[in-house]
Design a protein around this motif. Sequence first.
Motif, short mmCIF file in Angstrom:
data_model
loop_
_atom_site.label_atom_id
_atom_site.label_comp_id
_atom_site.label_asym_id
_atom_site.label_seq_id
_atom_site.Cartn_x
_atom_site.Cartn_y
_atom_site.Cartn_z
N LEU A 90 60.50 72.72 65.25
CA LEU A 90 60.36 72.48 66.69
C LEU A 90 58.99 71.89 67.02
N ILE A 91 57.97 72.32 66.31
CA ILE A 91 56.63 71.75 66.55
C ILE A 91 56.62 70.27 66.19
N ALA A 92 57.22 69.94 65.05
CA ALA A 92 57.29 68.53 64.65
C ALA A 92 58.10 67.70 65.63
N LEU A 93 58.98 68.37 66.36
CA LEU A 93 59.89 67.68 67.28
C LEU A 93 59.29 67.49 68.68
N VAL A 94 58.11 68.05 68.92
CA VAL A 94 57.54 68.03 70.27
C VAL A 94 57.40 66.62 70.85
N PRO A 95 56.85 65.65 70.12
CA PRO A 95 56.77 64.29 70.69
C PRO A 95 58.14 63.71 71.05
N MET A 96 59.14 63.99 70.23
CA MET A 96 60.48 63.48 70.51
C MET A 96 61.05 64.15 71.76
N VAL A 97 60.80 65.44 71.91
CA VAL A 97 61.26 66.15 73.10
C VAL A 97 60.58 65.59 74.35
N ARG A 98 59.29 65.29 74.20
CA ARG A 98 58.56 64.70 75.34
C ARG A 98 59.16 63.35 75.72
N TYR A 99 59.47 62.54 74.72
CA TYR A 99 60.08 61.24 75.00
C TYR A 99 61.45 61.40 75.65
N ALA A 100 62.24 62.36 75.15
CA ALA A 100 63.56 62.61 75.74
C ALA A 100 63.45 63.03 77.19
N GLY A 101 62.38 63.77 77.52
CA GLY A 101 62.18 64.17 78.91
C GLY A 101 61.70 63.03 79.79
N ASP A 102 60.86 62.15 79.22
CA ASP A 102 60.33 61.02 79.99
C ASP A 102 61.37 59.94 80.22
N ASP A 103 62.22 59.70 79.23
CA ASP A 103 63.21 58.63 79.34
C ASP A 103 64.55 59.13 78.79
N PRO A 104 65.19 60.05 79.48
CA PRO A 104 66.45 60.62 78.96
C PRO A 104 67.55 59.59 78.81
N ALA A 105 67.57 58.58 79.67
CA ALA A 105 68.63 57.56 79.59
C ALA A 105 68.59 56.83 78.25
N ALA A 106 67.37 56.46 77.82
CA ALA A 106 67.25 55.75 76.54
C ALA A 106 67.52 56.68 75.36
N PHE A 107 67.04 57.92 75.45
CA PHE A 107 67.19 58.86 74.34
C PHE A 107 68.65 59.21 74.11
N TRP A 108 69.39 59.42 75.18
CA TRP A 108 70.78 59.87 75.05
C TRP A 108 71.79 58.73 75.13
N HIS A 109 71.31 57.49 75.26
CA HIS A 109 72.22 56.37 75.51
C HIS A 109 73.30 56.25 74.44
N ARG A 110 72.90 56.23 73.17
CA ARG A 110 73.87 56.03 72.10
C ARG A 110 74.87 57.18 72.03
N ILE A 111 74.39 58.40 72.25
CA ILE A 111 75.28 59.56 72.19
C ILE A 111 76.25 59.55 73.36
N VAL A 112 75.72 59.30 74.55
CA VAL A 112 76.56 59.33 75.75
C VAL A 112 77.61 58.23 75.72
N THR A 113 77.25 57.06 75.24
CA THR A 113 78.20 55.94 75.25
C THR A 113 79.23 56.05 74.14
N ARG A 114 78.91 56.76 73.04
CA ARG A 114 79.86 56.89 71.95
C ARG A 114 80.70 58.15 72.06
N MET A 115 80.08 59.27 72.39
CA MET A 115 80.83 60.51 72.53
C MET A 115 81.50 60.62 73.89
N GLY A 116 80.81 60.12 74.90
CA GLY A 116 81.34 60.20 76.26
C GLY A 116 82.01 58.92 76.69
N GLN A 117 82.28 58.83 77.98
CA GLN A 117 83.00 57.68 78.54
C GLN A 117 82.12 56.88 79.50
N ALA A 118 80.82 56.81 79.17
CA ALA A 118 79.89 56.10 80.05
C ALA A 118 80.17 54.61 80.09
N GLU A 119 80.68 54.03 79.01
CA GLU A 119 80.97 52.60 78.97
C GLU A 119 82.46 52.31 79.04
#
Length: 463
Positions: free
Chosen positions: A155-184
């Motif tokens: 989790l400590i090693a993951l802190v920068p990634m978590v920060r990025y996910a919080g700052d730009d959640p759309a970009a971080f989750w884009h691939r997951i949301v569009t492939r697993m979900g029905q966003a597209e």
Amino acid sequence: MFFFICAALVQWLGFGLTYYTLKLAAAVCGVLVIPFAYLLAAELTQDKRLALLAALLLAVGWWPVVIARNGLRFPLAPLFTAITLWLVVRGLRRSSTNALLLGGLSLGLGFYGYSAFRLVPLAVAMVCLLSWLHQRRAASSISATVIFAMASVFLIALVPMVRYAGDDPAAFWHRIVTRMGQAEVGYTDSAWIVFLRNSWNAARMFSWTADTAWLVSPVGQPVLDWVCGALFHLGLIGFAVRYARTHEWQYLAVLVCLPILLLPSVLALAFPVENPSLTRSGSALPLVFLLAAFPLRALWQPAGNSRSSLQAALWRSAAVYSLVTVSALVNYRIIFTDYAALYQLSAQNTSEIGAVVRGYATSIGDWDTVWVRAYPYWVDTRAVGIAAGRFGWDNVILNEAQPRLEALASDPRAKLFIFNQSDAEFQSQVQRIFPRGVERSHQSLVVSDKDFMSYFVMAQGTP
């Protein structure tokens, strides 16, 4: 992480900002998978011969070779998967706290590579659970405190990634949301039906189904050649039988982790055509070739003292050598014949266009007086600039070309226009507005349907 590796090659080793640098960085990561796959196989099975065979099959397999030659971050997923599982299994088997802590660090760093790695923590959790279930009564069992410490390092090693996910959640989750979900796009069937169908297709990817992306796979080619495909399925049976006889948790861990590592491909519920995916299932590479090597190891047995035993050992060794050789030859054909031909047909020849752009801009013209006319399903003009050695160059004529050409007519400098050979409309427009220009057809060295046209306009006042 991949871009930092490329930056290091440029800054410290003097490589340029070129496609070759990208390919070199990816190839280095791909090569590093081999020794760590060996270490993982040796730790899982305590059999160095089996580990050597697994590393050898992985080294000549077309699947790992192709994803390591594309100049993209694909090899980072199998690399960090092999490192992480090796350290975690080593820590659990040997009660090594240091190995587990390093495994947690590797698990966190893997998130900065390819996104397919994001399900590896689930595989690590299953490995820890299986180890605990089989060793909970043993004195060597790892304590919950050590597992908690490993998770904390992760989790400590993951802190920068978590920060990025919080700052730009759309970009971080884009691939997951569009492939697993029905966003597209919506599901073609119920989510569970698509999931089961994807799982079935992914399970058959080793000998039957194929990736449809020309970038990483020849048409209709399963991820394993026919030799490795047969060995892999025998290896699945062999590992199941070995676990049933010995109850050693490592063999069960391989069988359980394999479908987990295929989930990044399976979970393309909105785009089932993207499953199976060679790149998203890349984390499974070390385990797949370990399973394929298992039947070969059954053949490769040491010789006894008797003459008959020696002869039998020689025959078995010859069989192993023959199977590996045939596999290598088949993989060579897949990579350098089937895949190479498809790649040349499918990829645009931006490097050839870039060479023309660079030749003009560094001789009689300037970078701002050469343009590429956009055309449907043709080259990415940004890639042309990169191929020309000019990052950021993107002189493209979009939409209505005539007003742009008419505006350029008042510029007295020399000009060069590059356009698709099928763009008759632009060809007539540029000939009408610049009647004294010189047209040339550039023949591609790849295939004839990638020929392109250039139109050179001399500077005003030139005799």
